[in-house]
Write a protein that holds these residues in place. Structure first.
Motif, PDB file in Angstrom:
ATOM      1  N   LEU B 269      -5.589  -0.808 -11.278  1.00 25.54           N
ATOM      2  CA  LEU B 269      -4.467  -1.590 -10.773  1.00 25.54           C
ATOM      3  C   LEU B 269      -3.229  -0.701 -10.746  1.00 25.54           C
ATOM      4  O   LEU B 269      -2.797  -0.195 -11.778  1.00 25.54           O
ATOM      5  CB  LEU B 269      -4.195  -2.846 -11.604  1.00 25.54           C
ATOM      6  CG  LEU B 269      -3.101  -3.732 -10.961  1.00 25.54           C
ATOM      7  CD1 LEU B 269      -3.507  -5.197 -10.953  1.00 25.54           C
ATOM      8  CD2 LEU B 269      -1.754  -3.571 -11.637  1.00 25.54           C
ATOM      9  N   VAL B 293      -9.750  -0.791  -6.085  1.00 22.76           N
ATOM     10  CA  VAL B 293      -8.355  -0.472  -6.395  1.00 22.76           C
ATOM     11  C   VAL B 293      -7.465  -1.621  -5.924  1.00 22.76           C
ATOM     12  O   VAL B 293      -7.533  -2.016  -4.764  1.00 22.76           O
ATOM     13  CB  VAL B 293      -7.919   0.818  -5.678  1.00 22.76           C
ATOM     14  CG1 VAL B 293      -6.437   1.076  -5.887  1.00 22.76           C
ATOM     15  CG2 VAL B 293      -8.746   2.010  -6.156  1.00 22.76           C
ATOM     16  N   THR B 294      -6.660  -2.151  -6.833  1.00 26.74           N
ATOM     17  CA  THR B 294      -5.688  -3.162  -6.449  1.00 26.74           C
ATOM     18  C   THR B 294      -4.317  -2.505  -6.438  1.00 26.74           C
ATOM     19  O   THR B 294      -3.961  -1.819  -7.394  1.00 26.74           O
ATOM     20  CB  THR B 294      -5.689  -4.327  -7.462  1.00 26.74           C
ATOM     21  OG1 THR B 294      -7.004  -4.871  -7.513  1.00 26.74           O
ATOM     22  CG2 THR B 294      -4.697  -5.411  -7.057  1.00 26.74           C
ATOM     23  N   THR B 295      -3.563  -2.687  -5.357  1.00 24.23           N
ATOM     24  CA  THR B 295      -2.198  -2.163  -5.329  1.00 24.23           C
ATOM     25  C   THR B 295      -1.250  -3.344  -5.319  1.00 24.23           C
ATOM     26  O   THR B 295      -1.373  -4.242  -4.492  1.00 24.23           O
ATOM     27  CB  THR B 295      -1.947  -1.283  -4.094  1.00 24.23           C
ATOM     28  OG1 THR B 295      -2.331  -2.007  -2.931  1.00 24.23           O
ATOM     29  CG2 THR B 295      -2.744   0.007  -4.167  1.00 24.23           C
ATOM     30  N   LEU B 296      -0.319  -3.333  -6.256  1.00 21.18           N
ATOM     31  CA  LEU B 296       0.596  -4.453  -6.401  1.00 21.18           C
ATOM     32  C   LEU B 296       2.021  -3.925  -6.210  1.00 21.18           C
ATOM     33  O   LEU B 296       2.511  -3.165  -7.051  1.00 21.18           O
ATOM     34  CB  LEU B 296       0.398  -5.058  -7.799  1.00 21.18           C
ATOM     35  CG  LEU B 296       0.988  -6.415  -8.115  1.00 21.18           C
ATOM     36  CD1 LEU B 296       0.263  -7.008  -9.311  1.00 21.18           C
ATOM     37  CD2 LEU B 296       2.463  -6.372  -8.397  1.00 21.18           C
ATOM     38  N   GLN B 297       2.606  -4.241  -5.084  1.00 24.59           N
ATOM     39  CA  GLN B 297       4.006  -3.846  -4.863  1.00 24.59           C
ATOM     40  C   GLN B 297       4.867  -4.903  -5.529  1.00 24.59           C
ATOM     41  O   GLN B 297       5.000  -6.014  -5.046  1.00 24.59           O
ATOM     42  CB  GLN B 297       4.307  -3.738  -3.375  1.00 24.59           C
ATOM     43  CG  GLN B 297       5.754  -3.291  -3.127  1.00 24.59           C
ATOM     44  CD  GLN B 297       6.074  -3.169  -1.656  1.00 24.59           C
ATOM     45  OE1 GLN B 297       5.308  -2.615  -0.890  1.00 24.59           O
ATOM     46  NE2 GLN B 297       7.219  -3.695  -1.259  1.00 24.59           N
ATOM     47  N   ALA B 298       5.436  -4.542  -6.656  1.00 20.92           N
ATOM     48  CA  ALA B 298       6.130  -5.509  -7.499  1.00 20.92           C
ATOM     49  C   ALA B 298       7.563  -5.719  -7.038  1.00 20.92           C
ATOM     50  O   ALA B 298       8.039  -5.067  -6.109  1.00 20.92           O
ATOM     51  CB  ALA B 298       6.098  -5.039  -8.945  1.00 20.92           C
ATOM     52  N   GLU B 299       8.274  -6.625  -7.725  1.00 23.28           N
ATOM     53  CA  GLU B 299       9.659  -6.922  -7.352  1.00 23.28           C
ATOM     54  C   GLU B 299      10.617  -5.832  -7.812  1.00 23.28           C
ATOM     55  O   GLU B 299      11.728  -5.736  -7.305  1.00 23.28           O
ATOM     56  CB  GLU B 299      10.096  -8.282  -7.915  1.00 23.28           C
ATOM     57  CG  GLU B 299      10.010  -8.430  -9.440  1.00 23.28           C
ATOM     58  CD  GLU B 299       8.640  -8.944  -9.901  1.00 23.28           C
ATOM     59  OE1 GLU B 299       7.665  -8.741  -9.179  1.00 23.28           O
ATOM     60  OE2 GLU B 299       8.585  -9.545 -10.989  1.00 23.28           O
ATOM     61  N   ALA B 303       8.712  -4.460 -13.253  1.00 23.77           N
ATOM     62  CA  ALA B 303       7.552  -5.323 -13.038  1.00 23.77           C
ATOM     63  C   ALA B 303       6.337  -4.492 -12.642  1.00 23.77           C
ATOM     64  O   ALA B 303       5.199  -4.827 -12.998  1.00 23.77           O
ATOM     65  CB  ALA B 303       7.855  -6.358 -11.961  1.00 23.77           C
ATOM     66  N   ALA B 307       3.080  -4.936 -14.845  1.00 23.92           N
ATOM     67  CA  ALA B 307       1.797  -5.401 -14.316  1.00 23.92           C
ATOM     68  C   ALA B 307       0.698  -4.388 -14.636  1.00 23.92           C
ATOM     69  O   ALA B 307      -0.428  -4.758 -14.982  1.00 23.92           O
ATOM     70  CB  ALA B 307       1.892  -5.628 -12.819  1.00 23.92           C
TER      71      ALA B 307
END
Ligand code: SF4
Lengths: 366, 629
Positions: B269, B293-299, B303, B307
């Motif tokens: 992640l 693969v997880t991609t997390l565009q955070a705030e 964050a 995450a």
């Protein structure tokens, strides 16, 4: 388990979390840590309610995680015999988001306070609500900073005299329910620490909701802001101030007036809609008639109605709306993120060598 | 092997000269497509088998005012028939698409250099815009150079009249005309570029064909006009045998992340927030979800790392990417990761600072921030790649440390590495290290109570068990408060805190890292040049120059900045003088002086660009000859 049936799609907040047939009791959820809140703190009541409520979910305890930030209420995870993380000030929703996205088999609960969630962590709160991650956020609102010994908080009433505001606080407070609805939260509710029955009902509805559920809990801090919610607890006052919501029923409250022949659900007051402005207002039922009362519908897609309900509450607590304001179905971020990964896996093999080779290689002979 | 000195190896009789290396710089307005042109020439050089190194240099503004000096964008490419170390100090060939590009770059062109100018842009208005009183093409100010005036826009438009493309669209293809001309001059293969253009503009075949036509027109212009008397050949490089590709640092980091996920068997992640020059890692990774693969565009930055740490807590491989300003925001969470002893990899692609600084320029001034930028005693392992291709192995090493020792690890790349590219000897993925982990499954209390103690350490690594939620019987609570040694309950006891602080420090100090290797071909050097990160190329190239001139100098390069290699103290003491060139004000020198009491000489520059080999050669020579800086 008590839930409010809103006729939503069958996928619930707990789908994918392993269950057990083993009988559980509140005791199973008590950790060996000594609880260290001040005597009389409202947190005790909420902890007891949650510990009694959890067994009703029938989940494997090891698949439950409590994540908190910093503040008095954020000690909560230490007292639950589940997995728990006491993270940093304001950041619990961020931590919990990463956890929930990568672990669909967990029931993830965030415990936070008015300072933690609305001041230092305001950004993370609104963004988790916007994303609709499958988290249950319990926001303990005592309208004061307890752990740092009594400064005003973002929910303190304007003019509050505290250690940091000897001449009175200047800023306008947040109404947490209004804020959450402004962020288009899919589930928003409010309960009071002393009303175990309603708190348990609301927790049940939150757990059943798939997406971010925000539950504001009015919590008394006897040390630094004692009696902040007393008017909502005193017999006589309570009835004419608290407006309890029940999905599918007219919004009616106040002292029961049997002589009016209004039955068990009756009450002196009700909520009606002003036909000119669309805003909601409190009226005497005898003046407007029962048919004029608004029938509560938590499932409305448009959040304006729930927002209007939230505006019936102000810092004077002349009225306080409790129960589930809004509970609507919307795709959750974590489900969608996992679906994208799955879709990619289904459509392309994970061939690492092919990936790093790329399209343009050349070979140097030995 | 040739040395990195000149470029005139031999002259043929047929107008073809053989060179061992060439440095070309394409310079134009940010809207002129110079990065794309440079990229394509790089791919051609790679496909031809040259060794190469590149240095893109562009403004922070997406579209700086047209035709102005701040709007100049350039791409320098060094390619050779032997293994080179840097993108080159100064260009042999400068392509200037407008007066601003000429003015900003001509100072770097040595006498005798080739200057190719797009004359169409040399209008009175454009000249005035950059402060030229007179047209430099008309006076004698460019006398020292071999100047080729080419009306690129006009010629491109002429070549495209048949296509029916509007004048503006046609003119925009002039960068491909320039590429075609240079490709002809250096006998580059062309199929790759034509294929690339057709793929890139697949949605608009008219534009694709126009670009191909412009490219060919440039080539034909070289061949048919007699303006260019000679062309040049740079033979393929004799690199180590194997399969190669060209790769940028950011892409290599992204591939390293994917590979680490595969070799550990853990889902990945990436929690992150866009920031220059790190965003390309996110862009690349988001294309590879098929690898779990997880991609997390955070705030925000906080964050993003929050995450990532949450995912690590749940048993995934948590990653975050950023640049210096983002590290500042992530510091508190890095501290939480230190305290909770969870694996996490934090990539800092350093840029010019402080504050917003120089977002698109390179610097290595985050070392002390990485070492010490947290409250309390919060040691974090640090690894640094030395070049674009090195990023892959470095990332995998960072993950090894994070997983083995249950700790956050900082990777310090920089802007030059991130955007620069070079050939990469592609590894066989089956030979990559096994990164598999064992999660805790059983209660471990030494007192036989059947409890789980989350802070009971492995005696070898001092790592604590990784017990992920979902494991029955191991429910436990962790967090930022100090823990009781072993049992892991909250503890405010002073002696316990003292013990825990020392245990966390000992864990990081005890991480196994390879010894530093010294390169001293003559064996009699008395001066050691020590570097870390992207100074590897310039230090190495400068040392070659010193040695080619008969001097002796030893070089060593640190991949591990924390902990430092066990043999480093001994290595430093072996030399009379130690010089440490850094793109900061002496941060590694400060650490080494404090750690080893070595009187290291710090040579520093923070001008947003890598050191030049020539400059370091001078520094090294001075020191060898007994001068002090
Ligand atoms: S300070 Fe207030 S909120 Fe905090 S533990 Fe004490 S009573 Fe509870």
């Amino acid at each position: 388990m008590t839930t409010i049936d809103l006729g939503l799609p069958s996928i619930g907040g707990l789908d994918g979390v392993p269950t057990t047939d083993d009988k559980q009791s509140a005791k199973d959820y008590k950790s060996d840590q000594e609880v260290r809140w001040c005597p009389g703190c409202g947190d005790y009541a909420v902890l007891a309610a949650v510990q009694s409520f959890m067994p009703t979910l029938g989940l494997k305890r090891e698949n439950i995680v409590f994540v908190s930030g910093i503040g008095c209420s954020s000690r909560f995870p230490y007292y639950m015999d589940t997995y728990g993380v006491h993270s940093i000030h304001g950041r619990a929703p961020a931590f919990a988001t990463g956890l929930a996205v990568s672990r669909p088999d967990l029931s993830v609960w965030v415990v936070t306070g008015d300072g933690d969630a609305l001041s230092i962590g305001g950004n993370h709160l609104i963004h988790s609500l916007r994303r609709n991650v499958n988290l249950k956020i319990l926001l303990f609102n005592n309208r004061i900073y307890g752990l740092t010994k009594g400064q005003y908080s973002p929910t303190s009433e304007t003019g509050k005299i505290t250690k940091s505001t000897p001449m009175g606080s200047l800023d306008n407070p947040f109404n947490p329910v209004s804020l959450a609805l402004g962020a288009e939260a899919t589930f928003v509710a409010r309960a009071i620490d002393s009303d175990r029955k309603q708190l348990t009902e609301v927790l049940g509805a939150a757990a059943a909701h798939r997406g971010t559920a925000l539950v504001e809990i009015y919590q008394n801090c006897p040390i630094f802001n004692d009696g902040a919610f007393d008017v909502l607890k005193e017999a006589g006052e309570r009835e004419r101030r608290i407006i309890p919501l029940r999905h599918g029923q007219p919004i009616r409250f106040g002292a029961r007036d049997g002589s009016a022949g209004s039955g068990d659900e009756g009450g002196e007051y009700g909520v009606t809609r002003d036909p000119n402005t669309g805003s909601l207002q409190v009226r005497k039922v005898t003046e407007v008639g029962e048919s004029a009362l608004v029938v509560h519908d938590a499932s409305l897609a448009d959040p304006s109605y729930a927002f209007a309900l939230s505006r019936l509450t102000d810092t004077t607590l002349a009225h306080t709306v409790t129960g589930v304001f809004r509970s609507v179905d919307r795709s959750t971020y974590d489900d969608a993120a996992r679906a994208q990964v799955q879709e990619a896996k289904d459509s392309r093999p994970a061939d690492l060598q092919a990936l790093i080779n790329g399209k343009d290689t050349w070979t140097v002979a030995g | 092997m040739s040395v990195d000195l000149g470029n005139d190896a031999s002259a043929g009789e047929t107008g073809i000269r053989k060179l061992d290396r060439v440095v070309i710089r394409f310079a134009g307005d940010s809207g002129d497509g110079m990065q794309l042109t440079g990229d394509r020439f790089t791919s051609e050089a790679a496909a031809f088998g040259n060794d190469l190194a590149t240095l893109p240099n562009f403004p922070a503004e997406i579209r700086a005012p047209q035709g102005t000096l701040p709007g100049v964008s350039s791409f320098q490419l060094h390619f050779a028939d032997y293994d080179i170390l840097t993108p080159g100090d100064r260009p042999d060939v400068l392509v200037a698409m407008n007066p601003a590009a000429l003015k900003a770059n001509v100072g770097d062109l040595p006498a005798g250099g080739i200057l190719i100018v797009n004359t169409d842009e040399f209008t009175k208005r454009n000249l005035t815009k950059v402060g030229y009183d007179a047209n430099p093409l008309e006076g004698d100010s460019l006398e020292a150079f071999s100047v080729h005036e080419v009306a690129m826009a006009t010629l491109t438009q002429g070549a495209l009249t048949e296509t029916g493309l509007g004048k503006k669209d046609a003119e925009r293809c002039k960068n491909m005309f320039a590429l075609g001309l240079l490709s002809w001059m250096y006998h580059r293969p062309t199929e790759g570029t034509e294929r690339f253009l057709r793929e890139k503009f697949a949605k608009n075949t008219a534009i694709a064909e126009a670009n191909v036509l412009a490219f060919r027109a440039g080539w034909n212009y070289g061949e048919t006009t007699e303006a260019f008397a000679v062309t040049y050949e740079v033979a393929p490089a004799k690199l180590a045998s194997g399969t190669y590709r060209q790769i940028t640092g950011n892409t290599a980091l992204a591939y390293g992340i994917v590979a680490a996920g595969q070799r550990s068997g853990l889902p990945v992640l990436l929690g992150t927030y866009p920031i220059t020059p790190a965003s390309d890692i996110l862009h690349e990774l988001s294309k590879h979800k098929n690898f779990g693969v997880t991609t997390l565009q955070a705030e925000d930055e906080i964050a993003g790392i929050g995450a990532a740490l949450g995912a690590s807590y749940g048993g995934a491989l948590g990653m975050t990417t950023t640049s210096g300003p983002g590290i500042a925001l992530k510091s508190e969470t890095i501290g939480l990761a230190v305290m909770t002893e969870l694996p996490l990899v934090i990539i800092d692609v350093q840029r010019g600072g402080p504050s917003t600084g120089l977002p698109t320029k390179t610097e290595q001034a985050d070392l002390l921030q990485a070492m010490f930028g947290r409250n309390g005693e919060a040691p974090v392992p640090i690894v640094a790649p030395r070049s674009p291709a090195d990023c892959f192995a470095v990332l995998i090493d960072a993950v090894r440390i994070a997983l083995t020792y249950r700790t956050p690890v900082l990777v310090l790349s920089d802007g030059a590495i991130a955007n620069g590219s070079e050939p990469w000897l592609i590894p066989d993925v089956t030979t990559l290290p096994d990164l598999s982990v064992t999660f805790a499954t059983e209660p471990n209390a030494p007192d036989g109570s059947g409890e789980f103690w989350p802070y009971l350490r492995d005696p070898q690594t001092l790592a604590r068990p990784w017990a992920v939620p979902g494991t029955p019987g191991l429910q436990h609570r962790i967090g930022g408060l100090e823990k009781q040694d072993g049992r892991g309950s909250i503890s405010y006891d002073g002696d316990n805190h003292d013990k825990m602080v020392r245990l966390r420090a000992a864990k990081i100090a005890g991480i196994t890292v390879p010894d530093v290797e010294v390169d001293d071909p003559s064996g009699d050097a008395t001066v050691l040049a020590l570097g870390w990160g992207s100074t590897f190329g310039p230090i190495g190239a400068a040392a070659r120059r010193v040695r080619a001139g008969g001097g002796s100098i030893a070089t060593a390069h640190l991949r591990h900045l924390n902990p430092l290699p066990a043999n480093l103290g001994e290595v430093l003491r072996r030399y009379q003088r130690v010089v440490i060139p850094e793109m900061n004000l002496g941060q590694l020198a400060m650490i080494l002086r404090a750690t080893y009491l070595v009187d290291a000489i710090s040579y520093t520059k923070v001008a947003g660009l890598p050191f030049k080999a020539e400059e370091l050669q001078g520094v090294f020579t001075d020191i060898i000859e007994g001068g002090a800086l």
